[in-house]
Design an enzyme around this catalytic site. Structure first.
Site, PDB file in Angstrom:
ATOM      1  N   LYS A 218       1.078  24.593  -4.559  1.00 25.82           N
ATOM      2  CA  LYS A 218      -0.430  24.093  -4.375  1.00 25.82           C
ATOM      3  C   LYS A 218      -0.219  22.303  -4.250  1.00 25.82           C
ATOM      4  O   LYS A 218      -0.963  21.783  -5.234  1.00 25.82           O
ATOM      5  CB  LYS A 218      -1.587  24.420  -4.948  1.00 25.82           C
ATOM      6  CG  LYS A 218      -1.735  26.019  -4.804  1.00 25.82           C
ATOM      7  CD  LYS A 218      -2.899  26.636  -5.756  1.00 25.82           C
ATOM      8  CE  LYS A 218      -3.118  27.994  -5.655  1.00 25.82           C
ATOM      9  NZ  LYS A 218      -3.886  28.613  -6.847  1.00 25.82           N
TER      10      LYS A 218
ATOM     11  N   GLU B 138       3.268  39.947  -9.190  1.00 26.96           N
ATOM     12  CA  GLU B 138       1.725  39.561  -9.679  1.00 26.96           C
ATOM     13  C   GLU B 138       1.384  40.646 -10.284  1.00 26.96           C
ATOM     14  O   GLU B 138       1.315  41.939  -9.429  1.00 26.96           O
ATOM     15  CB  GLU B 138       1.115  38.955  -8.539  1.00 26.96           C
ATOM     16  CG  GLU B 138      -0.365  38.731  -9.016  1.00 26.96           C
ATOM     17  CD  GLU B 138      -1.107  37.972  -7.645  1.00 26.96           C
ATOM     18  OE1 GLU B 138      -1.275  36.902  -7.763  1.00 26.96           O
ATOM     19  OE2 GLU B 138      -1.618  38.883  -6.775  1.00 26.96           O
TER      20      GLU B 138
ATOM     21  N   LYS C 210       2.870  39.894  -3.964  1.00 26.56           N
ATOM     22  CA  LYS C 210       1.571  39.688  -4.426  1.00 26.56           C
ATOM     23  C   LYS C 210       0.985  40.954  -3.930  1.00 26.56           C
ATOM     24  O   LYS C 210       1.467  41.739  -3.156  1.00 26.56           O
ATOM     25  CB  LYS C 210       0.953  38.508  -3.988  1.00 26.56           C
ATOM     26  CG  LYS C 210       1.662  37.003  -4.519  1.00 26.56           C
ATOM     27  CD  LYS C 210       1.089  36.114  -4.084  1.00 26.56           C
ATOM     28  CE  LYS C 210      -0.209  35.444  -4.941  1.00 26.56           C
ATOM     29  NZ  LYS C 210      -0.742  34.215  -4.640  1.00 26.56           N
TER      30      LYS C 210
ATOM     31  N   ASP D  63      -2.087  37.637 -13.732  1.00 29.10           N
ATOM     32  CA  ASP D  63      -3.087  36.949 -13.151  1.00 29.10           C
ATOM     33  C   ASP D  63      -4.447  37.074 -13.800  1.00 29.10           C
ATOM     34  O   ASP D  63      -5.012  38.284 -13.645  1.00 29.10           O
ATOM     35  CB  ASP D  63      -3.049  37.244 -11.590  1.00 29.10           C
ATOM     36  CG  ASP D  63      -3.749  36.156 -10.592  1.00 29.10           C
ATOM     37  OD1 ASP D  63      -4.195  35.283 -11.262  1.00 29.10           O
ATOM     38  OD2 ASP D  63      -4.244  36.756  -9.696  1.00 29.10           O
TER      39      ASP D  63
ATOM     40  N   ARG E 276       0.929  -1.003  -0.042  1.00 31.98           N
ATOM     41  CA  ARG E 276      -0.116  -0.095  -0.171  1.00 31.98           C
ATOM     42  C   ARG E 276       0.738   1.346  -0.030  1.00 31.98           C
ATOM     43  O   ARG E 276       0.638   2.321  -0.452  1.00 31.98           O
ATOM     44  CB  ARG E 276      -0.869   0.149   1.088  1.00 31.98           C
ATOM     45  CG  ARG E 276      -1.790   1.176   1.280  1.00 31.98           C
ATOM     46  CD  ARG E 276      -2.555   1.788  -0.085  1.00 31.98           C
ATOM     47  NE  ARG E 276      -3.074   0.395  -0.639  1.00 31.98           N
ATOM     48  CZ  ARG E 276      -3.242   0.688  -2.012  1.00 31.98           C
ATOM     49  NH1 ARG E 276      -2.894   1.861  -2.661  1.00 31.98           N
ATOM     50  NH2 ARG E 276      -4.068  -0.402  -2.423  1.00 31.98           N
TER      51      ARG E 276
END
Length: 316
Positions: free
Chosen positions: A156, A217, A188, A238, A121
């Site tokens: 992320k 950004e 940012k 963005d 597993r």
């Protein structure tokens, strides 16, 4: 493809995974499954004699791109060590970055059956998840082929698995952006608010951490040009629609090589980018498409470890 030598590292992906990170991550994963070292698998240890031997095949259950085979040897090493048994032999029939098809045997594992089943597993969890990321990345890489743009990952990622997931992006044909908060500065909107302006934020980073590149950004063309004037190394554009993105790219390119602006400013598009519109975004002239979904939303690639039929274990 041809069989690789026993114990060969099944990857040409560069850079590879750090061995110390792999060992530490697998130790944590095994503790999670078996309990603290040495741990126990109450089902397998009750039903399989330690002396029993067998063979198993690591098989792809669906088409995709494989990644994570590099962890197989370490998982087997650690399980064998915990059980006080020899490590099984592994013969790889594929390597990380390969496109694979449903039913394809990726590796053959031969040795103590108990080690194989205890390791199953953890081995599958890591390789299946990495392969899912590699598969999603390859889809973007193919879609962008010939455009001059590359697909990038983000921060992320699943906590604790960032190195593996970013490795999987590389295996899929993508590019890593920054590995964390330490290697690239990204200014940012909240940083601009805190510092007072884009220029002040960039200046503060340059003064405190002169060794790192600085990205800014921008949500509008005006912000992008302000960031350029402030000395940004590259820009994160963005949530711009393709028409606005193309206008911004053109405005930046017009200023390249003038008034202290680098001869080429790297431009990255981001913000809910999907595979269906990737080529349209790339056609605006950006260098990168940043896609968080590569790591935060990619499913697994279904892999299995199938034990070959053999004689039943002898009673204890």
């Amino acid at each position: 493809m041809s069989t690789l030598p026993v114990f060969a590292t099944p990857s040409t992906v560069t850079p590879g995974l750090d061995a110390a990170w792999v060992a530490r991550t697998i130790e944590v994963a095994l503790d999670e499954d078996l309990g603290p070292t040495p741990g126990r698998d109450v089902t397998s240890q009750a039903t399989i004699p330690p002396s029993g031997t067998g063979a198993a095949e690591l098989v792809a259950r669906e088409d995709g791109v494989i990644a994570g085979l590099v962890v197989v040897g370490e998982v087997l090493d650690q399980v064998a060590n915990r059980l006080g048994l020899p490590r099984p032999d592994v013969t790889f029939h594929a390597q990380d970055g390969d496109a694979v098809t449903a039913g394809q045997v990726l590796a053959t594992l031969e040795g103590r059956t108990l080690v194989l089943l205890v390791a199953e597993r953890t081995l599958l969890n890591l390789a299946s998840r990495a392969s899912g990321v590699a598969t999603a990345t390859r889809a973007f890489a193919r879609e962008l082929a010939g455009t001059g743009a590359q697909v990038l990952d983000t921060r992320k990622t699943t906590p604790g698995l960032r190195a593996l997931q970013k490795y999987a992006v590389r295996a899929g044909g993508g590019t890593n952006k920054r590995m964390g908060l330490y290697d690239v500065a990204m200014v940012k909107d909240n940083h601009v608010v805190a510092a007072g302006s884009v220029a002040a934020a960039v200046r503060a980073v340059r003064e405190r951490f002169p060794d790192v590149p600085v990205q800014v950004e921008a949500d509008t063309t005006a912000q992008a040009l302000e960031a350029l004037a402030s000395g940004a190394d590259f820009l994160l554009l963005d949530n711009m629609e393709p028409d606005r993105l193309a206008e911004t790219v053109a405005a930046v390119r017009e200023r390249e090589g003038h008034d202290g602006v680098p001869a080429h400013v790297e431009l990255e598009a981001t913000g809910n980018l999907a595979l269906a519109g990737a080529r349209e975004v790339a056609a605006t002239g950006v260098d990168y498409l940043s896609v968080g979904a590569l790591t935060h939303s990619a499913g697994i690639l279904d892999l299995a470890l199938d034990l070959r039929p053999g004689p039943a274990p002898q009673p204890r």
